[in-house]
Design an enzyme around this catalytic site. Structure first.
Site, PDB file in Angstrom:
ATOM      1  N   ASP A 141       0.861  -1.183   0.000  1.00 32.78           N
ATOM      2  CA  ASP A 141       0.000   0.000   0.000  1.00 32.78           C
ATOM      3  C   ASP A 141       0.901   1.238   0.000  1.00 32.78           C
ATOM      4  O   ASP A 141       1.968   1.242   0.616  1.00 32.78           O
ATOM      5  CB  ASP A 141      -0.869   0.041   1.253  1.00 32.78           C
ATOM      6  CG  ASP A 141      -2.011  -0.963   1.222  1.00 32.78           C
ATOM      7  OD1 ASP A 141      -2.011  -1.850   0.357  1.00 32.78           O
ATOM      8  OD2 ASP A 141      -2.911  -0.851   2.085  1.00 32.78           O
ATOM      9  N   HIS A 182       4.711  -7.399   0.419  1.00 37.47           N
ATOM     10  CA  HIS A 182       4.384  -8.720  -0.107  1.00 37.47           C
ATOM     11  C   HIS A 182       5.095  -8.974  -1.432  1.00 37.47           C
ATOM     12  O   HIS A 182       5.648  -8.065  -2.055  1.00 37.47           O
ATOM     13  CB  HIS A 182       2.873  -8.847  -0.272  1.00 37.47           C
ATOM     14  CG  HIS A 182       2.127  -8.811   1.032  1.00 37.47           C
ATOM     15  ND1 HIS A 182       1.464  -9.899   1.541  1.00 37.47           N
ATOM     16  CD2 HIS A 182       1.959  -7.819   1.946  1.00 37.47           C
ATOM     17  CE1 HIS A 182       0.911  -9.589   2.704  1.00 37.47           C
ATOM     18  NE2 HIS A 182       1.198  -8.313   2.974  1.00 37.47           N
ATOM     19  N   SER A 224       8.415   4.137   5.223  1.00 36.43           N
ATOM     20  CA  SER A 224       9.458   3.952   4.261  1.00 36.43           C
ATOM     21  C   SER A 224       9.064   3.713   2.819  1.00 36.43           C
ATOM     22  O   SER A 224       7.987   4.113   2.386  1.00 36.43           O
ATOM     23  CB  SER A 224      10.476   2.960   4.728  1.00 36.43           C
ATOM     24  OG  SER A 224      11.698   3.377   4.212  1.00 36.43           O
TER      25      SER A 224
END
Length: 286
Positions: A90, A147, A253
């Site tokens: 995201d 992911h 980050s």
């Protein structure tokens, strides 16, 4: 003027000390005070807790527990086409495109070299000559687990020590070589379309970078480059499927992906500043 002051402070502040302090505080169980901080953070950044596996903010014993909260099942469907690559996180696209003359675009007026980003690991650099890259910025409100964009077999991991500048858009537009000078964990995978790199970039008050196979990579911050290699089969091999978690940030980050030349085509929906949701279409394998 205010933006200039913010950027200059990045050079003057004791970033290592602030990061250590933030990491220490975020790991502490402080009862009502922790709950107060978590609730204030969630309200200020408008965090969508309805997506979380545990939406009740008082269930989180530490700020880190809240920050790396897992999502409820089904909250992020993963594209399942055989030739489809999924977004790893995201956030929002900072930049994406071609690696041209060994350089990646950081922001308007700033680029950095592939060689510097990969810490002069020349065999790895050669794999992505004239390849493609995408940089995804994770804001404080975002889900902070990262992911796999595709099925992959881990071949190599590098920990590269470095600075801890903030990686927000303002800093990216004003600090030269930002992603090549910050601390980072570089993960090289074999995939169906060739090598693929996923880089977890550290930043100010990012208390920890972790991977699912090795646990916490940083801290401690020894200041020494470290390298690990992995077999393709047997004991020690790491095989991950598209959509599986591969790592996480405890605060902050950026994720950078590298792909070989002529291997993939990015989704036309992705442009600079496009919001991203893990699992949605990232690219198509050519």
């Amino acid at each position: 003027m205010l933006d200039r002051i913010k950027v200059q402070l990045q050079y003057l502040l004791p970033k290592q000390g602030l990061t250590q302090l933030a990491g220490w505080a975020a790991s502490k169980q402080a009862g009502w005070f922790t709950h107060l901080v978590v609730k204030g953070f969630a309200k200020y950044y408008r965090v969508n807790m309805q997506e979380a596996e545990q939406p009740n903010l008082e269930t989180y014993a530490t700020f880190n527990d809240f920050f790396v909260r897992p999502l409820r099942e089904g909250a992020r469907p993963v594209v399942d086409g055989e030739h489809q690559i999924a977004l790893p996180a995201d956030g929002a696209i900072s930049q994406l495109g071609q690696i041209t003359e060994g350089k990646l675009l950081q922001a308007k007026g700033h680029d950095f070299t592939l060689e510097a980003l990969l810490a002069c690991n020349m065999p790895m650099v050669e794999k992505f000559h004239n390849g493609l890259f995408a940089t995804t910025y994770l804001s404080p409100r975002d889900y902070h687990r990262v992911h796999m964009p595709c099925d992959g077999v881990l071949r190599e991991m590098l920990y590269v020590p470095g600075d801890l500048f903030s990686v927000n858009p303002l800093t990216a537009e004003n600090v030269p070589n930002l992603f090549a000078r910050n601390e980072r964990v570089i993960c090289l995978f074999d995939s169906a379309f060739g090598p693929m790199v996923q880089i977890l970039v550290g930043a100010t008050i990012v208390g920890s970078i972790e991977t699912v196979w090795a646990g916490t990579i940083t801290p401690p911050r020894s200041g020494v480059l470290q390298r690990w290699t992995y077999p393709t089969e047997g004991e020690g091999a790491v095989h991950l499927k598209k959509g599986e978690e591969m790592g996480r940030f405890k605060l902050g980050s950026t994720v950078i992906n590298l792909f070989p030349e002529n291997s993939i085509t990015f989704s036309p929906a992705l442009q600079c500043k496009t919001p991203t949701r893990m699992g949605e279409l990232f690219a198509e394998i050519r």
